[in-house]
Design an enzyme around this catalytic site. Structure first.
Site, mmCIF file in Angstrom:
data_model
loop_
_atom_site.group_PDB
_atom_site.id
_atom_site.type_symbol
_atom_site.label_atom_id
_atom_site.label_comp_id
_atom_site.label_asym_id
_atom_site.label_seq_id
_atom_site.Cartn_x
_atom_site.Cartn_y
_atom_site.Cartn_z
ATOM 1 C CD GLU A 1 -7.201 1.385 -8.035
ATOM 2 O OE1 GLU A 1 -7.258 1.500 -7.113
ATOM 3 O OE2 GLU A 1 -5.405 0.775 -8.090
ATOM 4 C CD GLU B 1 2.052 6.690 -11.542
ATOM 5 O OE1 GLU B 1 0.509 6.423 -10.947
ATOM 6 O OE2 GLU B 1 2.921 6.480 -11.562
ATOM 7 C CB CYS C 1 -14.106 -7.139 29.441
ATOM 8 S SG CYS C 1 -15.196 -6.133 28.844
ATOM 9 C CE LYS D 1 -5.233 5.983 -2.586
ATOM 10 N NZ LYS D 1 -6.336 5.708 -3.155
ATOM 11 C CB CYS E 1 -15.635 -2.206 31.251
ATOM 12 S SG CYS E 1 -16.120 -2.694 29.678
ATOM 13 C CB SER F 1 -0.936 -0.198 1.305
ATOM 14 O OG SER F 1 -0.156 0.054 2.285
#
EC number: 6.5.1.2
Length: 667
Positions: free
Chosen positions: A172, A112, A431, A114, A407, A79
């Site tokens: 892409e 470029e 929990c 995206k 909580c 990525s």
């Protein structure tokens, strides 16, 4: 004669597809293309002995799949890091300059748009399209070859007389706005479900099990790079490589520009931002890449992204809406996250009804109250968040947001460590909210690897209060399991067999499975190798922990915090009582060997052992195991299908060991 006529028609159709889809320069009317197409199709039907899977007539017609096969990427599809401001971009440039102190000229970038689509990998062998895959998790994707073959602007055969023996094109897949609108209009007319935006439409179309459906969707590809390339000498700049791809029939975006210097790059960003609405397809920013391939290789990669490229995102689309309520969610590590419940609003192509408020500090900073009119945006066009409040519109009945002291799930005290923004439940494994995620982590492949216990089964076990801690998993019996939904006798037997098998593990896996904050797979392995026994690890002082490779103050604090909770100690003792065991980690002095004290990187697939096992052996040899190749790397151990790390190691002149050479050192 007939064979030659068929091949000439194929070449002619490929030529016109290239002119139409890649160069946007149609040379014949659509009617003439259709006539040639049907002429070829008729000849192929009449003379099936001359059929070819790469004929223009074969784009649609493969049988529907029952599921998608997995494809491992030889070179990971990484990525990109993001920039959201000029300052972010300047910081990116400075990081590059700091690493390239020997480069005195101004940097040149390949810039470029995206595209807002799906990243794919397309493999050509000797010029023929043989495989295509989604990006997936970057390491493994799904085989979408049949669907990719239906996309009109992707050549089934490269337009060159001298194709590379192996070429992996990365790009892409997207859908134009006009194509998207037409698709939705057709769906409405048929009473079918419409898509929210072009990206969703492209994703849904590309992942159809029936390629004929994909072939009816207006999908397109724009290439942005090259993965594997064999049997070809590639140009030495990124821009030139894209132009070369275009010359052999691969479509490339027409807006790509070469920009010399930072100001030209920013000019490109601003220009594309202004043109965004008129491009005819969705983009969410620009991608800015160092153009020189040699500099790219010198800069290298961090774990998930290249250092030589960044996605400079456009400001997210924003809308006004009303904050109706705030709910507090509890994550696996006990983090309490306030979630804004909004009056539904359409933002950046999707309907948003929830948004993150991050933490109590953010609530205070925004000075936000229930009933306020708020500005919501999708950060990076993905994650909805509240970025502002119109205080002048605050109604008289607005209610303050009270951050809970206990909580909301288990009523344990909520604590906040000094210096941290996140408040956490102290309930640990008692929990229920943490319990589900903690158990899912415990059984995961890299932890205890209990493949017969899936996420849905864990949810049932927790919701029915049959399992409260990981140790309770090993107390389950067949009768109990068969009372659960979708659990017959065979499934119950498989689950119990998986649990029994998992009792034999390694100390490293066990430590990782405990889910201690900041202790990942590699850190767990380092801890196991250093302390040798669970008792030594449990009793290690703050100072002793920091002597372990990659364990600093923060990680040491997390570990001591874990062991200071009596409930956690009780759970660990119960797990051991249930029969969890492992072979002793041998306590022996590291013998002299060529790798002792060296920094080693693993790459490729090892055939005789897993990656974790290899890391463990390397640590026992006295090595430091690194995840990336640099000038500080001493050795690279290369397995099968080694990719960019091997290439970089070769360029840097680093010693490379084969798997067999590595195994010889272990003997």
């Amino acid at each position: 004669m007939i064979k030659q006529q068929i091949e000439e028609l194929r070449q002619l159709l490929r030529h016109h597809e290239y002119q139409y889809h890649v160069l946007d320069n149609p040379q014949i009317p659509d009617s003439e293309y259709d006539r040639l197409f049907h002429q070829l199709k008729a000849l192929e039907q009449q003379y099936p002995e001359y059929a070819s899977e790469n004929s223009p007539t074969q784009r649609v017609g493969a049988k529907p799949l029952s599921n998608f096969a997995q494809v491992k990427h030889d070179i990971p599809m990484l990525s990109l890091d993001n920039a959201f401001s000029d300052e972010d971009f300047f910081a990116f440039v400075k990081r590059i300059q700091d690493r390239l102190i020997h480069v005195h000229h101004s940097l040149t970038f390949c810039c470029e748009p995206k595209l807002d689509g799906l990243a794919v990998s397309i493999l050509y062998i000797n010029g023929q399209l043989v495989q295509a895959a989604t990006r997936g998790d970057g390491t493994t994707g799904e085989d979408i070859t049949a669907n990719i073959r239906t996309i009109r602007n992707i050549p089934l055969q490269l337009l060159t007389d001298n194709p590379p023996t192996r070429l992996e094109v990365r790009g892409e897949v997207f859908m134009s706005q006009a194509g998207f609108e037409k698709l939705n209009k057709t769906a409405l007319a048929k009473g079918e479900k419409t898509f929210a935006n072009p990206r969703n439409a492209a994703a849904g179309s590309l992942r159809q099990l029936d390629p004929k459906i994909t072939g009816q969707r207006p999908l397109m590809l724009n290439a942005y790079g090259i993965g594997i390339a064999e049997g070809v000498e590639l140009p030495d700049t990124h821009f030139a490589r894209l132009q070369w791809l275009k010359s052999i029939g691969i479509p490339v975006n027409n807006e790509i520009q070469l920009c010399h210097g930072i100001e030209k790059v920013l000019d490109f960003y601003r220009t594309i931002k202004q043109k965004r609405s008129s491009l005819g397809y969705d983009i969410d920013g620009t991608v800015l890449k160092i153009n020189d391939i040699d500099l790219q290789q010198q800069l290298g990669f961090i774990s998930k992204a290249p250092r030589w490229a960044i996605a400079y995102k456009f400001p997210a689309q924003e809308e006004l809406t009303i904050l109706n309520n705030v709910e507090f969610q509890v994550g696996r590590t006990g983090a309490i996250t306030p979630v804004a419940k909004l009056e539904p609003v359409f933002v950046a192509g999707v309907t948003v009804s929830n948004a993150t408020l991050h933490n109590g500090d953010e609530i205070a900073r925004l000075d936000i109250a229930i009933g306020d009119t708020v500005i919501v945006r999708r950060a990076g066009d993905v994650i909805p968040q509240i970025i502002g409040v119109l205080h002048e519109r605050r109604p008289e009945n607005a209610k303050s947001i009270i951050f809970p002291t206990n909580c909301p799930v288990c009523d344990s005290v909520i604590s906040k460590i000094e210096g941290e923004a996140v408040a956490r439940c102290t309930g640990g494994l008692i929990c229920a909210a943490q319990r589900k995620e903690a158990l899912k982590h415990f059984v995961s492949r890299k932890a205890m690897d209990i493949d017969g216990i899936g996420a849905k089964l864990i949810e049932q076990l927790v919701e029915r209060e049959l399992v409260h801690t990981p140790a309770d998993l090993f107390k389950l019996d067949q009768v109990t399991l068969m009372r659960l939904e979708r659990m017959g006798a065979k499934s119950a037997e498989n689950a119990l067999a998986s649990l029994a098998k998992a009792k034999k593990t390694t100390l490293a896996r066990f430590i990782f499975a405990l889910g201690i904050r900041e202790v990942g797979e590699t850190t767990a392995l380092n801890l196991a190798t250093h302390f040798k026994t669970l008792e030594a690890f449990e009793n290690a002082t703050f100072e002793q922990l920091q002597k372990v490779q990659d364990v600093g103050e923060v990680v040491a604090k997390r570990i001591r915090s874990f062991w200071s909770e009596p409930h956690n100690v009780a759970v660990v003792k119960d797990l051991i009582a249930q029969g969890i065991h492992w072979d002793n980690v041998e306590v022996k002095e590291v013998r002299d060997n060529p790798l002792k004290g060296k920094t080693v990187v693993l790459t490729g697939t090892l055939t005789k052992m897993g990656r974790s096992e290899a890391k463990e052996y390397l640590l026992q040899l006295g090595c430091k195991v690194s995840g990336s190749v640099s000038s500080k790397t001493d050795f690279v151990i290369a397995g099968e299908s080694a990719g960019s790390k091997l290439t970089k190691a070769t360029e840097l002149g680093i010693n490379i060991l084969s798997e067999n050479e590595f195994l010889a050192l272990l003997a």
